[in-house]
Design a protein around this motif. Structure first.
Motif, short mmCIF file in Angstrom:
data_model
loop_
_atom_site.label_atom_id
_atom_site.label_comp_id
_atom_site.label_asym_id
_atom_site.label_seq_id
_atom_site.Cartn_x
_atom_site.Cartn_y
_atom_site.Cartn_z
N ASP A 60 -16.54 -22.24 31.22
CA ASP A 60 -15.11 -22.29 31.53
C ASP A 60 -14.33 -21.37 30.59
O ASP A 60 -13.49 -20.58 31.03
N MET B 52 -13.07 -28.04 27.70
CA MET B 52 -13.78 -27.16 28.63
C MET B 52 -15.22 -26.95 28.19
O MET B 52 -15.55 -27.14 27.03
N LEU C 293 -16.76 -24.13 39.33
CA LEU C 293 -16.05 -23.80 38.10
C LEU C 293 -14.59 -23.48 38.41
O LEU C 293 -13.68 -23.97 37.73
N ARG D 286 -13.84 -25.22 22.59
CA ARG D 286 -14.17 -25.87 23.86
C ARG D 286 -13.73 -27.33 23.84
O ARG D 286 -13.16 -27.83 24.82
N ARG E 245 -12.58 -26.56 39.28
CA ARG E 245 -12.28 -27.33 38.07
C ARG E 245 -11.14 -26.67 37.27
O ARG E 245 -10.19 -27.33 36.85
N LEU E 246 -11.22 -25.35 37.09
CA LEU E 246 -10.18 -24.64 36.32
C LEU E 246 -8.86 -24.60 37.08
O LEU E 246 -7.79 -24.57 36.46
#
Length: 183
Positions: A53, A49, A89, A44, A92-93
């Motif tokens: 994520d 992340m 989410l 992570r 953001r990704l």
């Protein structure tokens, strides 16, 4: 506290120097879990992340390999989060280039979420060598050993998942208030 419960132990399973085979197995499992947890944290951190994520990417990559479209609702269900949290989410990704929203292959009104090729490459480069080492360790088992380990791990998963919430709350209450409920 009931009479059959120990009031202290050699960190959970057995006192120092007294390590029956079952305890050795559980300690090895604990060591593996600690190593895996540390690896997940490193992953992570290196990918910048959060836990959800990385988990979302895993689910999206699995769905892609299976040829199964995944909607935002499907992903929310797998992650156990709200649709609002899923949108955040995915935003953001998407900004980081890890996922893309695409038209559903059969329903023009719907969207599917896919992990990008870059995300797949990043995950493979981050985790590929470790997965190869794990596969090598598993390949070192005979068919009989593999069957034994597999059965054990399934039994452990069942043991961990089998939680009687009422009993657990009562046991915690007994620990917090000794003598509570004693006749």
């Amino acid at each position: 506290m009931s009479a059959d419960r120990k009031t202290s132990s050699g960190y959970w399973y057995a006192a120092e120097g007294d390590r029956p085979p079952a305890v050795q197995v559980l300690e090895a499992l604990r060591a593996y879990r600690a190593a895996e947890s540390a690896m997940r944290l490193r992953t992570r951190d290196s990918m910048g992340m959060g836990e959800k994520d990385v988990l979302a990417l895993r689910y999206l990559l699995e769905a892609n390999r299976a040829g199964t479209p995944m909607s935002p609702r499907d992903l929310a269900s797998k992650l156990g989060i709200s649709s609002a949290s899923t949108t955040t989410l995915l935003d953001r990704l998407s900004r980081s280039g890890h996922v893309a929203r695409r038209p559903h292959p059969t329903d023009r009104r719907a969207l599917v979420i896919v992990a990008t090729e870059e995300a797949d490459c990043e995950v493979r480069s981050t985790l590929g060598a470790m997965h190869e080492r794990m596969l090598s360790a598993a390949r070192g088992l005979s068919a009989e050993e593999a069957a034994t380990v597999t059965a054990f791990l399934h039994a452990m998963a069942e043991a961990v998942e089998a939680v009687d919430e009422t009993q657990l709350k009562e046991q915690i209450e007994d620990c917090r208030h000794p003598g509570h409920g004693a006749a």
